[in-house]
Enzyme design. Structure first.
Site, short mmCIF file in Angstrom:
data_model
loop_
_atom_site.label_atom_id
_atom_site.label_comp_id
_atom_site.label_asym_id
_atom_site.label_seq_id
_atom_site.Cartn_x
_atom_site.Cartn_y
_atom_site.Cartn_z
N HIS A 81 0.85 -1.20 0.00
CA HIS A 81 0.00 0.00 0.00
C HIS A 81 0.89 1.25 0.00
CE1 HIS A 81 -2.77 3.04 1.63
NE2 HIS A 81 -3.75 2.25 1.23
N TYR A 132 -14.57 5.04 7.26
CA TYR A 132 -15.27 3.79 6.95
C TYR A 132 -16.73 3.81 7.40
CZ TYR A 132 -10.79 2.26 5.38
OH TYR A 132 -9.62 2.16 4.68
C1 DNO Z 1 -6.69 3.69 5.64
C2 DNO Z 1 -6.04 2.63 4.90
C3 DNO Z 1 -4.82 2.10 5.60
C4 DNO Z 1 -4.36 0.86 4.87
C5 DNO Z 1 -3.08 0.31 5.34
C6 DNO Z 1 -2.64 -0.81 4.43
O1 DNO Z 1 -7.81 3.91 5.44
O2 DNO Z 1 -5.80 3.02 3.61
O3 DNO Z 1 -5.14 1.79 6.90
O4 DNO Z 1 -5.32 -0.10 5.09
O5 DNO Z 1 -2.13 1.28 5.34
O6 DNO Z 1 -1.57 -1.47 4.99
#
Ligand code: DNO
Length: 394
Positions: free
Chosen positions: A234, A369
């Site tokens: 990511h 979220y």
């Molecule tokens: C936030 C996400 C991050 C992501 C991590 C992946 O919303 O984009 O928490 O899940 O960085 O490792």
């Protein structure tokens, strides 16, 4: 078709698997958040979660994330043992039939914003990052040594004014926003602990962190290949250095360095349009095409950004990222994989953050979220994919 997925924080998430089923998603993106960083995920733990998801008529498509222990990033303490544990976790996930793992290599903080409740004119709320606010935290609240040197004079002046305008409550909220409770950041800190964690990176510059990442890939990618697992790193969020910490997954060049280190479909990226897109120097339409062959997972969301390192999250079709071009590249890549005879041609995609809106407001949302904002995002992704397929592919 792309695999339409949804991030679920597990049994404690107020948004249930039943809700998710109704959004139209078929795949779940989740992690065993209860297991401390660095520890092995056993097959029993994985299967328990997998069965829970399948009982709801969904499948566990992606792990987001298997966190990389800070000691691995620093190559300090028990880092070798943590790499062995990481390998075992990959192998165990493969045995349980979970084939995509998202992870990141950001030191200390998983992602950073300065306000989690920025109000849009329509009354919905979104996450934003303002450089002057971040600088106010860094220079005047954390008081990181020599922090001023990392900002332009203009930002330092604005930060000073901003800090002067904050009351005690404002300072506390800002501190909590930056260093506590971010989802995905598996740890939270007091200011003193936080500064000492930052100090742990004092001798680690970008080149050193990159070396540690590449060595990590050498160790884990062969295991992932063997296990039939595709890793998906990511991007840094935001894609520039913060708090004097090194950054190595911020640009197209960074991504190429990573995927070229070990040439394998198990060594891929998470194309996160919001994280890379926050940088005015990143063109996501180009990145999606150039990285297509190694996109193992995608997060779609939009941002409005400027050249002074400010950005706000925005509705899917309303920011600076051309989501149409990005999704088109993903759909075309799926077609290429199909032609090449790959059974795993379907690329998992999820709506990333969504605004808090309607009934979300006032509920306990993991920042970014919410239910309705993401459901809107998913609906838009589904429609756009259908349009792309009908007009371009057939
Ligand atoms: C936030 C996400 C991050 C992501 C991590 C992946 O919303 O984009 O928490 O899940 O960085 O490792």
């Amino acid at each position: 078709m792309i695999e339409q997925t949804w991030r679920w924080y597990g049994p404690n998430d107020r948004i249930t698997l039943k809700d998710i089923k109704q959004t139209g998603a078929t795949g779940i993106v989740t992690a065993l958040h209860q297991i401390p960083n660095g520890q092995v995920w056993t097959e029993a733990d994985i299967m328990e979660r997998k069965n829970m998801i399948e009982a709801a008529g969904l499948s566990w498509s992606v792990v987001e994330s298997v966190p990389v222990h800070e000691d691995i990033k620093k190559q300090s303490g028990n880092w070798k043992e943590y790499i062995e544990n990481y390998k075992t976790t990959i192998a165990n996930l493969g045995k349980c039939g979970i084939e995509t793992i998202c992870y990141n290599f950001m030191p200390v903080l998983d992602w950073s914003r300065t306000d989690l409740n920025f109000a849009f004119d329509d009354g919905s709320l979104a996450l934003i990052y303002q450089q002057k606010v971040f600088a106010a935290f860094d220079i005047y609240i954390l008081k990181r040594p020599e922090a001023e040197n990392d900002y332009t004079e203009k930002t330092v002046t604005e930060a000073k004014e901003y800090f002067a305008s904050l009351d005690e409550q404002g300072k506390e909220t800002l501190t909590n926003t930056v260093i506590k409770g971010l989802p995905g950041a598996e740890e939270s800190y007091t200011l003193e602990q936080f500064q000492s964690v930052l100090d742990g990176y004092r001798n680690i510059d970008d080149a050193t962190l990159r070396k540690h990442l590449l060595e990590f890939l050498d160790a884990i990618i062969p295991v992932a290949e063997q296990a039939g697992v595709r890793m998906a790193i990511h991007p840094d969020d935001p894609p520039w250095g913060l708090l004097g910490l090194p950054r190595v997954v911020s640009t197209l060049e960074d991504a190429k360095t990573i995927i070229n280190k070990v040439d394998s479909i198990s060594n891929g990226v998470t194309l996160c349009t919001g994280s890379w897109g926050a940088g005015h120097f990143n063109d996501l339409s180009v990145m999606a095409k150039e990285l297509a062959h190694r996109i193992n997972f995608a997060h779609l969301r939009n941002v409005k950004r400027d050249v002074d390192f400010n950005f706000r999250e925005d509705y899917l079709f309303e920011g600076d990222v051309n989501i149409y071009e990005v999704l088109k590249a993903i759909v075309e890549e799926e077609e290429n994989r199909k032609k090449a005879g790959r059974k795993d041609f379907s690329i998992p995609v999820r709506p990333d953050h969504g605004n808090q809106m309607m009934d979300d407001i006032g509920k306990d949302n993991n920042p970014g979220y919410s239910l309705y904002g993401r459901m809107k995002g998913l609906a838009e992704i589904r429609g756009l994919e259908l349009g792309i397929r009908n007009s371009l592919i057939n």
